[in-house]
Every structure is written in C-alpha cells, then in structure tokens.
Design a protein around this motif. Structure first.
Motif, PDB file in Angstrom:
ATOM      1  N   VAL A 123      43.645 -20.836  16.540  1.00  0.00           N
ATOM      2  CA  VAL A 123      44.872 -20.241  17.071  1.00  0.00           C
ATOM      3  C   VAL A 123      45.092 -20.676  18.513  1.00  0.00           C
ATOM      4  O   VAL A 123      46.209 -21.026  18.916  1.00  0.00           O
ATOM      5  CB  VAL A 123      44.817 -18.701  16.974  1.00  0.00           C
TER       6      VAL A 123
ATOM      7  N   GLY B 211      49.294 -17.842  12.871  1.00  0.00           N
ATOM      8  CA  GLY B 211      48.548 -17.359  14.025  1.00  0.00           C
ATOM      9  C   GLY B 211      48.481 -15.847  14.068  1.00  0.00           C
ATOM     10  O   GLY B 211      47.434 -15.268  14.373  1.00  0.00           O
TER      11      GLY B 211
ATOM     12  N   LEU C 201      52.347 -14.437  18.245  1.00  0.00           N
ATOM     13  CA  LEU C 201      50.922 -14.470  18.567  1.00  0.00           C
ATOM     14  C   LEU C 201      50.515 -13.284  19.427  1.00  0.00           C
ATOM     15  O   LEU C 201      49.339 -12.945  19.516  1.00  0.00           O
ATOM     16  CB  LEU C 201      50.574 -15.773  19.291  1.00  0.00           C
TER      17      LEU C 201
END
Length: 249
Positions: free
Chosen positions: A144, A129, A173
């Motif tokens: 994602v 991600g 992320l």
C-alpha cells in the motif's frame, strides 16, 4: 455531487467487503485447474466488450471464481485492447483478499498511454488499498505504501479525470496517505473546481494532520465553487463530530 464525493468511498468499500465474503465461499470448491483457467480466460475476454451489461456480468462471474483470477487479470493489464486493460483494472478490487497482489501492476498502469486506463487504475488502487488496510499485514502495508508516490505523481496527470481519481484514491487510503497532504494542499490551486472538490474530500478523509487539514477546509468554505464549499463544510462537520474539533466561525 456532495453525496457522491463524500460517501462514494465508504459505499464502494462496504460493497466490496460484502463481495469478499462470497469470494471466500467460492474458494471452497476446487475444479480442475485447466478447466478453471479456461473459465477465467473466457470471462476476461468478455471484459473487452463495449456492452456495459456484458462487462458487468463478466465481473460478477470473475468475482464468483475468486482470487485465482487475479494473475490472469494482471496479465490483461498489458493487453493491446484499451477496453480490456481498463475493465481488468476495474475488476481486480472485487476478487478477494489477494487483489493486493495487483498493486504493482496497477501502479504501472498509472503510466498507461490511455487516460481511461490510468483513471480506472487510480480508483482501483484506492479501493484495494482501503481493503488492504482493513485486512492489515506487514506485507500488505508495504505494498500500500508503494502506491503512494505513484498516486501523488498522478495528481499532475494531463487528464482531469485521472487527477481526480488519484485524489479520490488517496482519500480512500485514509490516514496512511498523510504524506500526500502537502501535495494535495498545493493542488488546491487548480482552476478546475471538480478537482478541487475531490481534493477537499480526500483531505477530509485523510483527516491528519489537523493543524493543516482544518485550516484548509475552513478556507475552502469561501471557494467560488458551491461543490467545493459544500464538500468542505461536510468534512468539517464530520471531523468535528468524530474528533470534537472546534470549527472556526
């Protein structure tokens, strides 16, 4: 401990970005398709070894092969061998810019009956991600975002290690995981200090909304665990340096 939690994400991302460069080079040569498939299958079988060196060498060989190994590794995520499933999840992030194709399969692996597979799947999702965010496209962004609900649910996994890796993945992320912040904050009520420290690291890396993050980091400066306090202090100082955030006394 603080170094591991605060810099692990950045180091892992930098290492994999460097690996991607060599992956692009490896794609310049195209051997016979059948030969390449056999080569990939041979290396994937080595992932079933209990010898760490054997597994590491296989991952390096797969890295050299590049993104053409992604589909076979995705298939391996459903193999009967726990070792093979776990190491296949581990190998996927280093296989180049097409590893994002494995996101749906890794999300499914978060429901694997074996904790070791769920643990590795969560961490690999974070790495993929993060890399996908760097190489952003509409298709990649959609994938994602698909992993976010699964990682949030995994914060409630029965395994502490799996929960911690889910928190770490959300942190990797970055700001795209902002919707996970309320659940992460709620999870700070855990009695497991290691998990709380991983949550604090994730909140610090997500960084937004500051109206929630800063007070929670500040509150955690009084946590009974030294690891949690150190992690909170690190991220408060980091956010202050980056965004000129005023840290409450």
């Amino acid at each position: 401990m603080l170094f591991q939690r605060s810099y692990l994400f950045f180091i892992a991302i930098i290492q994999i970005c460097l690996l991607l460069l060599s992956c692009h080079d490896s794609k310049k040569t195209s051997p016979d398709k059948k030969r390449k498939i056999k080569q990939i299958q041979t290396q994937v079988k080595r992932l079933d070894s209990i010898d760490p060196d054997e597994v590491n060498n296989a991952i390096q060989e797969l890295r050299q092969i590049g993104t053409s190994a992604v589909p076979i590794l995705i298939e391996a995520l459903e193999h009967d061998s726990v070792q093979l499933r776990s190491n296949s999840a581990r190998a996927l992030p280093v296989l180049g810019d097409s590893s994002y194709q494995a996101i749906p399969a890794l999300v499914q692996a978060l429901s694997d009956k074996q904790a070791s597979v769920r643990e590795q799947a969560a961490f690999s999702l974070g790495l993929i991600g993060a890399l996908t965010n760097i190489q952003s496209s509409n298709t990649n962004d959609t994938l994602v975002k698909q992993m976010l609900p699964a990682l949030v649910i995994t914060l409630d996994d029965e395994s502490t290690a799996v929960r911690s890796n889910a928190a770490s993945a959300l942190g990797m992320l970055g700001e795209i995981a902002i919707d996970a912040v309320p659940v992460l904050v709620e999870a700070l009520g855990s009695t497991d200090s290691n998990f709380r420290a991983d949550i604090i690291a994730a909140l610090g890396l997500i960084g937004e909304p500051k109206s929630i993050i800063i007070p929670k980091l500040t509150e955690s400066l009084k946590d009974e665990s030294p690891d949690v306090r150190q992690c909170a202090n690190f991220h408060l100082e980091r956010l202050s340096a980056i965004n000129s955030v005023v840290i409450p006394p």
